[in-house]
Design an enzyme around this catalytic site. Structure first.
Site, PDB file in Angstrom:
ATOM      1  N   ASN A  65      -0.501   1.659   5.838  1.00 40.34           N
ATOM      2  CA  ASN A  65       0.266   0.648   5.110  1.00 40.34           C
ATOM      3  C   ASN A  65       0.849  -0.290   6.158  1.00 40.34           C
ATOM      4  O   ASN A  65       1.476   0.167   7.107  1.00 40.34           O
ATOM      5  CB  ASN A  65       1.386   1.364   4.326  1.00 40.34           C
ATOM      6  N   GLY A  66       0.624  -1.600   5.997  1.00 36.37           N
ATOM      7  CA  GLY A  66       1.152  -2.550   6.983  1.00 36.37           C
ATOM      8  C   GLY A  66       0.035  -3.397   7.559  1.00 36.37           C
ATOM      9  O   GLY A  66      -1.044  -3.502   6.970  1.00 36.37           O
TER      10      GLY A  66
ATOM     11  N   CYS B  75       0.837  -1.204   0.000  1.00 38.73           N
ATOM     12  CA  CYS B  75       0.000   0.000   0.000  1.00 38.73           C
ATOM     13  C   CYS B  75       0.872   1.255   0.000  1.00 38.73           C
ATOM     14  O   CYS B  75       1.992   1.243   0.506  1.00 38.73           O
ATOM     15  CB  CYS B  75      -0.930   0.094   1.203  1.00 38.73           C
TER      16      CYS B  75
ATOM     17  N   ARG C 288       3.110   0.094  -5.236  1.00 37.68           N
ATOM     18  CA  ARG C 288       2.955  -0.548  -3.923  1.00 37.68           C
ATOM     19  C   ARG C 288       1.622  -1.283  -3.790  1.00 37.68           C
ATOM     20  O   ARG C 288       1.342  -1.877  -2.764  1.00 37.68           O
ATOM     21  CB  ARG C 288       3.054   0.510  -2.819  1.00 37.68           C
TER      22      ARG C 288
ATOM     23  N   LYS D  80       9.147 -15.549 -13.737  1.00 36.80           N
ATOM     24  CA  LYS D  80       8.762 -14.474 -14.646  1.00 36.80           C
ATOM     25  C   LYS D  80       7.474 -14.855 -15.365  1.00 36.80           C
ATOM     26  O   LYS D  80       6.555 -14.071 -15.479  1.00 36.80           O
ATOM     27  CB  LYS D  80       9.903 -14.288 -15.654  1.00 36.80           C
TER      28      LYS D  80
ATOM     29  N   HIS E 267      13.934 -37.542 -10.066  1.00 34.34           N
ATOM     30  CA  HIS E 267      13.591 -37.789  -8.660  1.00 34.34           C
ATOM     31  C   HIS E 267      12.143 -37.400  -8.341  1.00 34.34           C
ATOM     32  O   HIS E 267      11.784 -37.249  -7.186  1.00 34.34           O
ATOM     33  CB  HIS E 267      14.554 -37.027  -7.744  1.00 34.34           C
TER      34      HIS E 267
ATOM     35  N   LYS F 210       4.768  -4.053  -6.879  1.00 35.14           N
ATOM     36  CA  LYS F 210       6.189  -3.964  -7.171  1.00 35.14           C
ATOM     37  C   LYS F 210       7.022  -4.076  -5.902  1.00 35.14           C
ATOM     38  O   LYS F 210       8.073  -4.679  -5.882  1.00 35.14           O
ATOM     39  CB  LYS F 210       6.461  -2.635  -7.895  1.00 35.14           C
TER      40      LYS F 210
ATOM     41  N   TRP G  97      -3.051  -2.628  -1.534  1.00 28.49           N
ATOM     42  CA  TRP G  97      -2.781  -4.030  -1.863  1.00 28.49           C
ATOM     43  C   TRP G  97      -3.390  -4.814  -0.717  1.00 28.49           C
ATOM     44  O   TRP G  97      -2.899  -4.778   0.413  1.00 28.49           O
ATOM     45  CB  TRP G  97      -1.270  -4.276  -1.960  1.00 28.49           C
TER      46      TRP G  97
ATOM     47  N   GLU H  83       4.259 -15.092 -12.999  1.00 26.19           N
ATOM     48  CA  GLU H  83       3.719 -13.860 -12.411  1.00 26.19           C
ATOM     49  C   GLU H  83       3.010 -12.970 -13.420  1.00 26.19           C
ATOM     50  O   GLU H  83       2.104 -12.237 -13.057  1.00 26.19           O
ATOM     51  CB  GLU H  83       4.778 -13.085 -11.620  1.00 26.19           C
TER      52      GLU H  83
HETATM   53  O1  M6R Z   1      12.622  -5.174  -4.566  1.00 28.49           O
HETATM   54  P1  M6R Z   1      13.163  -6.543  -4.293  1.00 28.49           P
HETATM   55  O2  M6R Z   1      14.280  -6.931  -5.195  1.00 28.49           O
HETATM   56  O3  M6R Z   1      13.493  -6.757  -2.846  1.00 28.49           O
HETATM   57  O4  M6R Z   1      11.938  -7.521  -4.604  1.00 28.49           O
HETATM   58  C1  M6R Z   1      12.028  -8.884  -4.378  1.00 28.49           C
HETATM   59  C2  M6R Z   1      10.898  -9.619  -5.056  1.00 28.49           C
HETATM   60  O5  M6R Z   1       9.666  -9.222  -4.526  1.00 28.49           O
HETATM   61  C3  M6R Z   1      10.895  -9.391  -6.578  1.00 28.49           C
HETATM   62  O6  M6R Z   1      12.097  -9.768  -7.148  1.00 28.49           O
HETATM   63  C4  M6R Z   1       9.748 -10.191  -7.227  1.00 28.49           C
HETATM   64  O7  M6R Z   1       9.983 -11.554  -7.090  1.00 28.49           O
HETATM   65  C5  M6R Z   1       9.610  -9.780  -8.699  1.00 28.49           C
HETATM   66  N1  M6R Z   1       8.265  -9.345  -8.953  1.00 28.49           N
HETATM   67  C6  M6R Z   1       9.915 -10.868  -9.655  1.00 28.49           C
HETATM   68  O8  M6R Z   1       9.807 -10.452 -10.982  1.00 28.49           O
END
Ligand code: M6R
Length: 615
Positions: free
Chosen positions: A104-105, A2, A27, A488, A507, A610, A79, A491
């Site tokens: 936020n939190g 957020c 956020r 990638k 395995h 993000k 969020w 998501e």
């Molecule tokens: O900002 P950060 O590098 O700490 O973020 C870590 C992950 O949240 C971030 O890499 C996430 O997995 C990405 N959306 C992957 O594309």
């Protein structure tokens, strides 16, 4: 997660809040809202979905386009954590139409507080944890406290990680703010002040910024900012000057930020390189600052894509510097009793510098006595401010939720760090380092060459876009790439995807193979390629559709593959250590094009944000 924004002392406060929210959608973007005090009433507008829905609603309802003429306003982009995505659960949350709060939190003990407040006659209209905040403020203001006193009483009641802003019609010229683990910045203006979840969200309003420390609270008026620590003592926090806003970041002609960020890698990676390699071959990483006095074990923690960069880093540092490296998922690290035997330094990796898991792991490592370092893209982010030594990727803002250029730039720093450690601890010779630096300087060109393969990758994407599940394989250095490729893809395209170490297929995971399941393998000639090709053959004989991303030699050996993407040959073993950089491009482009074919929201995929600032 957020984002919160607040403005006090400007006639068009609500408009400025919306401008700030535009910069905080990274956020969270499942609903948004704004509250302003105007003519003795609380104006509240909220809407589900992205910020644009809120903006349209404001324009429709307040057609003077200035929204409402209020000099105090707070706003939020959400969020969801507690309660589904709905207008009722969108912030600001209010009490009796007099108090409004953006948060936020997570308030961890909200259930108990809520039950108590309900027993006292307060009515809850949302399923959020946040709603306890406005009701608590209301309760304490009603019993005769001013906003500051009420805020302090609220802070005594709540537990959790939070950053919030509260306003009350009884105190129309004040805001109460507080933070604990979630970030909050105060922007200092002329007869006006601003609050934002990050400094970027308010840097169109002022360049003078102060960050609250954990446990701080503050009373904000248009001409005054009073900050207090957890013991209610007034404190001075450092004022820093941030860079002025150069204008909103645009897509620069690309359809999506992700596409732009993939394609700008050849032009932004040279900035990372030139920060850490001076005069062609002088490595500019201060190993003393890193906290490495002896041949200790290095601990690296991170989350998501940054964690996969850490996995590659471990391989490089062990291979080039002969130093032991332990990697740990940030979300796991502090919930064990990690031993720091033989360790003196920890490195965290984070694009945003705000991931709460990574921040908490960092704080835990610090508590255990480790010196702390970060590879980070956002300067002045919380992680940047809290570590002993930061190494900046400097690739500019990354807006698309999927990490792309941040991954390759993190890899560059890890590789250069491995070489620096190799020089100090493994007798890597100056001449050899010169050659290695020449390889590094050639990387942006090689990335550009990889990007030229886009049409072929697009064609493959069209062929596999309807798959229900896709498997990514890699061995050794390319195993993290298999994990990254799968992350990638899932998501942004919402296709189920898994990455495996190729040798692990037999395995268990091989049970997933059936007719037409796409299996994507990253492979280079490293002496073990025949074993990996056998693993691929095993999938092929069970009906899998094989996509091989590999050098010429491997492609010639795996003639059975249905689709082949050939990467430039590496002329020597050392150079082939750099293969993860090049392999990142097809992984990113495949995910991007498959998502496009499926029509998903590439830059803001569902359920994500993000910057992940909740645990
Ligand atoms: O900002 P950060 O590098 O700490 O973020 C870590 C992950 O949240 C971030 O890499 C996430 O997995 C990405 N959306 C992957 O594309």
């Amino acid at each position: 997660m957020c984002g919160v924004v607040a403005v006090i002392g400007k006639q068009n406060a609500s408009q400025l809040v919306v401008e700030g929210l535009k910069k905080l959608e990274y956020r969270g973007y499942d609903s948004a809202g704004i509250a302003a005090a105007y003519n003795g009433t609380l104006q509240l507008v909220k809407s589900e979905g992205k910020l644009v829905n809120l903006i349209n609603k404001l324009k429709k309802e307040f057609n003077d386009k200035l929204y409402f003429k209020a000099s105090i306003a707070i706003g939020h982009t959400r969020w969801a954590t507690h309660g589904n995505i709905s207008v009722e659960n969108a912030h600001p949350l209010t009490s009796e139409n007099k108090v409004a709060v953006v948060h936020n939190g997570i308030i961890e003990n909200y259930e108990a507080i809520k039950n108590k407040l309900i027993a006292e006659g307060y009515t809850f209209r949302s399923q959020t944890d946040t709603e306890v905040l406005p009701h608590l403020f209301m309760k304490y203001i009603r019993s005769g406290n001013n906003l500051l006193q009420a805020g302090r009483l609220v802070l005594r009641d709540i537990k959790g990680a939070f950053a919030f802003v509260a306003m009350s019609l009884d105190f129309p010229n004040e805001l109460f703010i507080s933070r604990n683990s979630s970030p909050l910045a105060i922007g200092l203006g002329e007869k006006s002040n601003f609050i934002g979840s990050d400094a970027h969200s308010i840097n169109h309003l002022t360049q003078r910024v102060m960050y609250l420390e954990d446990g701080d609270h503050a009373l904000i008026k248009s001409e005054d900012v009073n900050v207090f620590n957890a013991n209610d003592e007034e404190v001075n926090r450092k004022i820093i000057n941030i860079k002025a806003e150069i204008g909103l970041i645009t897509k620069g002609g690309y359809r999506h930020f992700m596409e732009k960020e993939i394609f700008e890698q050849p032009s932004v990676i040279p900035q990372t390189i030139s920060t850490f390699i001076k005069n062609q071959s002088e490595i500019n990483i201060d190993l003393n600052k890193l906290g490495f006095k002896h041949k200790n074990t290095l601990l690296i923690t991170a989350a998501g894509t940054s964690y996969y960069a850490a996995m590659v880093g471990k391989y490089w540092i062990e291979h080039i510097a002969d130093l032991p490296v332990i990697i740990d998922l940030a979300s796991e690290y502090r919930y064990r009793k990690p031993s720091v035997f033989g360790q003196s330094a920890m490195l965290v990796i984070s694009q945003s510098g705000e991931s709460l898991d990574t921040l908490m792991a960092l704080r835990h490592g610090k508590k255990l006595g480790l010196s702390t370092n970060a590879i980070v893209n956002v300067e002045d982010s919380t992680i940047d401010r809290e570590v002993d030594y930061s190494l900046y990727t400097r690739v500019g803002a990354e807006i698309g939720v999927a990490s792309t250029k941040s991954f390759t730039s993190q890899l560059i720093i890890l590789f250069i760090m491995a070489v620096a450690l190799g020089k100090k601890f493994n007798n890597l010779k100056t001449n050899h380092i010169k050659n290695i630096c020449a390889y590094i300087h050639a990387l942006p060109g090689a990335l550009a060459q990889m990007l030229n393969m886009e049409n072929k990758i697009k064609f493959i994407s069209q062929n596999i876009k309807n798959a229900k599940s896709i498997i990514f394989l890699g061995r050794g250095l390319l195993y993290p790439l298999a994990l990254e490729g799968a992350l990638k893809l899932k998501e942004i395209s919402y296709i189920h995807a898994e990455g495996f170490a190729a040798g692990e297929m037999k395995h268990g995971p091989i049970a997933l193979i059936e007719d037409e399941v796409p299996v994507i393998m990253f492979l280079v000639s490293d002496g073990n390629e025949d074993k990996a090709i056998s693993n691929l053959q095993e999938a092929h004989s069970r009906g899998a559709k094989i996509i091989l991303i590999a050098d010429k030699n491997c492609i010639e050996k795996a003639i059975f593959a249905h689709f082949k993407i050939e990467i430039p040959n590496f002329q020597d073993d050392f150079k082939s250590l750099l293969s993860p950089f090049l392999m990142a491009i097809p992984a990113q482009l495949l995910a991007y094009h498959i998502a496009n074919e499926r029509g998903t929201d590439v830059d803001q995929p569902r359920n994500l944000a993000k910057s992940v600032t909740v645990e």
